[in-house]
Design a protein around this motif. Sequence first.
Motif, PDB file in Angstrom:
ATOM      1  N   GLY A 134      40.809  38.657  44.420  1.00 27.83           N
ATOM      2  CA  GLY A 134      40.200  37.320  44.450  1.00 27.83           C
ATOM      3  C   GLY A 134      38.905  37.258  43.659  1.00 27.83           C
ATOM      4  O   GLY A 134      38.076  36.393  43.885  1.00 27.83           O
ATOM      5  N   THR A 135      38.733  38.186  42.729  1.00 28.17           N
ATOM      6  CA  THR A 135      37.499  38.206  41.937  1.00 28.17           C
ATOM      7  C   THR A 135      37.406  37.004  40.999  1.00 28.17           C
ATOM      8  O   THR A 135      36.387  36.319  40.948  1.00 28.17           O
ATOM      9  CB  THR A 135      37.423  39.499  41.100  1.00 28.17           C
ATOM     10  N   THR A 136      38.468  36.754  40.252  1.00 27.59           N
ATOM     11  CA  THR A 136      38.443  35.636  39.307  1.00 27.59           C
ATOM     12  C   THR A 136      38.794  34.360  40.040  1.00 27.59           C
ATOM     13  O   THR A 136      39.791  34.293  40.743  1.00 27.59           O
ATOM     14  CB  THR A 136      39.458  35.873  38.177  1.00 27.59           C
ATOM     15  N   LYS A 165      44.578  41.569  35.823  1.00 27.35           N
ATOM     16  CA  LYS A 165      44.654  40.484  34.830  1.00 27.35           C
ATOM     17  C   LYS A 165      43.387  40.411  33.991  1.00 27.35           C
ATOM     18  O   LYS A 165      43.431  40.347  32.762  1.00 27.35           O
ATOM     19  CB  LYS A 165      44.860  39.118  35.534  1.00 27.35           C
ATOM     20  N   SER A 166      42.241  40.420  34.675  1.00 25.89           N
ATOM     21  CA  SER A 166      40.981  40.326  33.934  1.00 25.89           C
ATOM     22  C   SER A 166      40.765  41.575  33.086  1.00 25.89           C
ATOM     23  O   SER A 166      40.243  41.499  31.967  1.00 25.89           O
ATOM     24  CB  SER A 166      39.816  40.128  34.900  1.00 25.89           C
ATOM     25  N   SER A 167      41.201  42.708  33.606  1.00 26.84           N
ATOM     26  CA  SER A 167      41.094  43.947  32.823  1.00 26.84           C
ATOM     27  C   SER A 167      41.910  43.808  31.542  1.00 26.84           C
ATOM     28  O   SER A 167      41.486  44.250  30.470  1.00 26.84           O
ATOM     29  CB  SER A 167      41.618  45.140  33.624  1.00 26.84           C
ATOM     30  N   ASP A 173      49.362  54.475  35.600  1.00 22.86           N
ATOM     31  CA  ASP A 173      48.683  55.773  35.741  1.00 22.86           C
ATOM     32  C   ASP A 173      48.632  56.207  37.204  1.00 22.86           C
ATOM     33  O   ASP A 173      48.364  57.363  37.507  1.00 22.86           O
ATOM     34  CB  ASP A 173      47.269  55.663  35.167  1.00 22.86           C
TER      35      ASP A 173
HETATM   36  N1  LIG Z   1      44.320  52.659  38.075  1.00 22.40           N
HETATM   37  C1  LIG Z   1      44.236  51.539  37.391  1.00 22.40           C
HETATM   38  N2  LIG Z   1      43.421  50.566  37.795  1.00 22.40           N
HETATM   39  C2  LIG Z   1      43.352  49.414  37.092  1.00 22.40           C
HETATM   40  C3  LIG Z   1      44.137  49.213  35.934  1.00 22.40           C
HETATM   41  N3  LIG Z   1      43.870  47.961  35.469  1.00 22.40           N
HETATM   42  C4  LIG Z   1      42.949  47.431  36.288  1.00 22.40           C
HETATM   43  N4  LIG Z   1      42.635  48.299  37.275  1.00 22.40           N
HETATM   44  C5  LIG Z   1      41.690  48.104  38.382  1.00 22.40           C
HETATM   45  O1  LIG Z   1      42.204  47.135  39.271  1.00 22.40           O
HETATM   46  C6  LIG Z   1      41.150  46.401  39.878  1.00 22.40           C
HETATM   47  C7  LIG Z   1      41.380  44.904  39.693  1.00 22.40           C
HETATM   48  O2  LIG Z   1      41.266  44.600  38.336  1.00 22.40           O
HETATM   49  P1  LIG Z   1      41.021  43.115  37.827  1.00 22.40           P
HETATM   50  O3  LIG Z   1      41.183  43.151  36.375  1.00 22.40           O
HETATM   51  O4  LIG Z   1      39.773  42.569  38.382  1.00 22.40           O
HETATM   52  O5  LIG Z   1      42.256  42.392  38.525  1.00 22.40           O
HETATM   53  P2  LIG Z   1      42.620  40.843  38.538  1.00 22.40           P
HETATM   54  O6  LIG Z   1      44.095  40.753  38.477  1.00 22.40           O
HETATM   55  O7  LIG Z   1      41.860  40.105  37.519  1.00 22.40           O
HETATM   56  O8  LIG Z   1      42.146  40.425  39.991  1.00 22.40           O
HETATM   57  P3  LIG Z   1      41.749  38.965  40.541  1.00 22.40           P
HETATM   58  O9  LIG Z   1      40.771  38.368  39.593  1.00 22.40           O
HETATM   59  O10 LIG Z   1      41.159  39.278  41.867  1.00 22.40           O
HETATM   60  O11 LIG Z   1      43.002  38.196  40.662  1.00 22.40           O
HETATM   61  C8  LIG Z   1      39.871  46.890  39.213  1.00 22.40           C
HETATM   62  O12 LIG Z   1      39.290  47.845  40.068  1.00 22.40           O
HETATM   63  C9  LIG Z   1      40.369  47.535  37.933  1.00 22.40           C
HETATM   64  O13 LIG Z   1      39.506  48.556  37.486  1.00 22.40           O
HETATM   65  C10 LIG Z   1      45.003  50.269  35.525  1.00 22.40           C
HETATM   66  O14 LIG Z   1      45.716  50.206  34.525  1.00 22.40           O
HETATM   67  N5  LIG Z   1      45.013  51.388  36.286  1.00 22.40           N
END
Ligand SMILES: Nc1nc2c(ncn2[C@@H]2O[C@H](COP(=O)(O)OP(=O)(O)OP(=O)(O)O)[C@@H](O)[C@H]2O)c(=O)[nH]1
Length: 460
Positions: free
Chosen positions: A255-257, A235-237, A339
Amino acid sequence: MLDDTIAAISTPLGEGGIGIVRISGKDALGIASRIFTSVSGKDIRTVGSHTIHYGYIKDPKTGKTIDEVMLSVMLSPKTYTKEDVVEINCHGGILPLKKVLELVLEYGARLAEPGEFTKRAFLNGRIDLSQAEAVIDIIRAKTDIGLSVALNHLGGGISDKINPLEDKLLKVLAHIEASIDFPEHDIEELTVEEVKKELNYAITEIENMLKTAEKGKILREGLNTIIAGKPNVGKSSLLNALLREKKAIVTDIPGTTRDVIEDYVNIRGIPLKIMDTAGIRETNDLVERIGVERSLELFEKAELVLFVLDASKKFSKEDELIAEKIKNKNTIVLINKTDLPLKLEELKVKQMFEGKKVIKISVKENRGLDELETAIEKMFLAGEIDFNNDTIISSIRHKNLLKEAERSIKQALSTIDAKMPLDIVSIDINEALTHLGEITGKTISEDVIDRIFHDFCIGK
Ligand SMILES: Nc1nc2c(ncn2[C@@H]2O[C@H](COP(=O)(O)OP(=O)(O)OP(=O)(O)O)[C@@H](O)[C@H]2O)c(=O)[nH]1
Ligand SMILES: [Mg+2]
């Protein structure tokens, strides 16, 4: 109140090429002439309107030069406020601007309130209230469409709609009064049919305007969008990718965000107020749990949900929990991390979210994001509104007044149907006229006006 002369710094405070101190009112030239020394020896009290002059601002008491400036003179009535206006173009630094302003105030001007120049333009009859309100919308416009909507309003787009409506209602009132004054002429029957026709026409017009209000609000305030999904799906990405900056922390730790991160992003001309939220899951961590609760609350207000799934994981109970929440929401389902080796079947997801748009993306490899933007664009621009030519109602104030006017007109119709005397009908119609008049400022109280202009910036 319009007797005094007002002044303010009209440019943002900070370092810039130039900064402008603006003075408006009947003493504008008198004040400026006392502190300005023209290089060519001109007396600015006698120069022509809309002329600009090179010289120095000097403190008359000490003779000390404060700044080297260009000073423009614009004489009433063809000015922003319709009053005499002097603009002093200083070097754009905080100190010169403040010192010049201090001198102007010392020699008789009063510090302008926020929006007071525009308020004067309204009070002096150069523009109506809806046009004045458009000024701040232009300054704050976030997208091209938002800007053209505001420019339409500044050009009188709203008044062009409201004025004919008012004329119609006034005509109806005249009809009614005639039939009350000459009851023996037995024109009542005819009048009733005529009146009903006109009132129904007015309702249709108001409803057409109200139809644009939902999208108008979005143009002004941004489409409330939340990125939702279980922890670690990206999500944050995604937020960072849409913003094209590393705003949110991204790690591989679920659980980062924990807090809501929000920002504005312009997607194909549509402003999104986008919020990244804590991944939704059951958790014993207190801080994370509060974050999850906040995410859940945000669902209520969201106008668009970007629901992110992880293609490399099976559909889980956590996904299901969120799926349940967004059932009735405007949602785009995003299968991220395509990917990686796939564990989630696109077809199944499509079946599960029937009727909702499903897009495969990989934030990491920048795939599918274009398709996402296209989907958002289509979703918003769908429908019959022509953003470039229609008058769009973008202010909640206008929307509410239109609704009240509509209610009064409907009330008038039911009064007629209840065979009540026509003079009672005229009360309802007068009420509708009052509401419409508040939009353009014909009938409005002082404190509503003050509230509107207090939202402005200083110096505008
Ligand atoms: N292989 C791959 N990894 C990804 C992709 N998008 C995000 N990631 C990885 O997934 C992990 C979690 O990404 P975040 O963006 O922190 O995920 P989030 O949903 O915000 O997580 P929370 O804040 O914990 O809820 C990181 O290591 C990113 O680099 C993708 O398209 N492909
Ligand atoms: Mg996150």
